[in-house]
Design a protein around this motif. Sequence first.
Motif, short mmCIF file in Angstrom:
data_model
loop_
_atom_site.label_atom_id
_atom_site.label_comp_id
_atom_site.label_asym_id
_atom_site.label_seq_id
_atom_site.Cartn_x
_atom_site.Cartn_y
_atom_site.Cartn_z
N HIS A 27 0.83 -1.20 0.00
CA HIS A 27 0.00 0.00 0.00
C HIS A 27 0.87 1.25 0.00
O HIS A 27 1.92 1.28 0.63
N LYS A 28 0.39 2.28 -0.67
CA LYS A 28 1.07 3.59 -0.70
C LYS A 28 0.11 4.65 -0.19
O LYS A 28 -1.07 4.67 -0.54
N LYS A 29 0.64 5.55 0.62
CA LYS A 29 -0.17 6.64 1.18
C LYS A 29 -0.50 7.65 0.08
O LYS A 29 0.36 8.01 -0.72
N ARG A 30 -1.77 8.08 0.04
CA ARG A 30 -2.22 9.10 -0.91
C ARG A 30 -3.18 10.04 -0.23
O ARG A 30 -3.79 9.69 0.78
N SER A 31 -3.37 11.19 -0.83
CA SER A 31 -4.35 12.16 -0.35
C SER A 31 -5.22 12.61 -1.51
O SER A 31 -4.75 12.68 -2.66
N PHE A 32 -6.46 12.90 -1.20
CA PHE A 32 -7.37 13.51 -2.16
C PHE A 32 -7.96 14.74 -1.49
O PHE A 32 -8.25 14.72 -0.30
N VAL A 98 -15.59 13.63 -0.75
CA VAL A 98 -16.55 14.60 -0.23
C VAL A 98 -15.83 15.57 0.71
O VAL A 98 -16.20 16.72 0.85
N THR A 99 -14.80 15.07 1.37
CA THR A 99 -13.95 15.87 2.26
C THR A 99 -12.50 15.63 1.83
O THR A 99 -12.24 14.76 0.99
N ASP A 100 -11.56 16.34 2.40
CA ASP A 100 -10.16 15.98 2.23
C ASP A 100 -10.00 14.56 2.77
O ASP A 100 -10.57 14.23 3.82
N CYS A 101 -9.23 13.73 2.07
CA CYS A 101 -9.12 12.32 2.44
C CYS A 101 -7.67 11.86 2.48
O CYS A 101 -6.86 12.28 1.65
N GLU A 102 -7.38 10.99 3.43
CA GLU A 102 -6.11 10.28 3.52
C GLU A 102 -6.42 8.81 3.29
O GLU A 102 -7.27 8.24 3.97
N VAL A 103 -5.73 8.21 2.32
CA VAL A 103 -6.00 6.82 1.97
C VAL A 103 -4.70 6.04 1.83
O VAL A 103 -3.62 6.62 1.68
N TRP A 104 -4.83 4.72 1.85
CA TRP A 104 -3.75 3.81 1.52
C TRP A 104 -4.17 3.07 0.27
O TRP A 104 -5.16 2.33 0.27
N GLU A 105 -3.44 3.28 -0.81
CA GLU A 105 -3.77 2.72 -2.12
C GLU A 105 -3.03 1.42 -2.35
O GLU A 105 -1.85 1.30 -2.03
N ILE A 106 -3.73 0.45 -2.92
CA ILE A 106 -3.08 -0.77 -3.40
C ILE A 106 -3.51 -0.97 -4.85
O ILE A 106 -4.71 -0.97 -5.16
#
Length: 192
Positions: A27-32, A98-106
């Motif tokens: 997983h890699k950290k991402r933001s939207f 819908v809001t600022d988001c912090e995610v872990w992408e795979i």
Amino acid sequence: MNSEIFQNTYQHFLLSEEDINQIASFHKKRSFVKDELILAKDQVLESYYLLEKGVVRAFVNDMDNNDITTEFFIDGDIVIIPSSLFQQIPSQESLQAVTDCEVWEIKYDDFQEVFRSIPSFAEWGRLWFTYQLFTLKQRSLDMITISATNRYLKLSKEKPQILQTVPLKFIASFLGITDTSLSRIRKEIVRA
């Protein structure tokens, strides 16, 4: 790396801590940012995301081009359009922060590698899909068998974060009602 989100998401008695750490390494950290389109209709979803913080929605445009929210994802959810990701076909739905988001992408290919290399991950996946199928079926039944007020109350109990952060027009479309009806329901609940 926040190991808690991986421990919670990939929780299964067959997955060891070592397995979960290996899965997490893909997983890699991402933001939207708020309102960012994560996936547009007709694109193929190339990844899924563990939502660490924020709210994402899935939506479609109906025959009259009305924007209809089909799902909300909150902290701890897996943000995914399964048919697009696993069949590698264009999505009928879009995904939007819908809001600022912090995610872990795979990425899809990395997911496939983990699926092949960690046998117990397949069992986790089977159980996850079973739960998703149950949830989808229950939502379909709820739209037919319970009132809009009770659907709103159920949403407020299961995902209160939605009511605090999401524009009412998205909530109304998700519940299958108009903005006016949602306002009336909210007023009735406050008075009760």
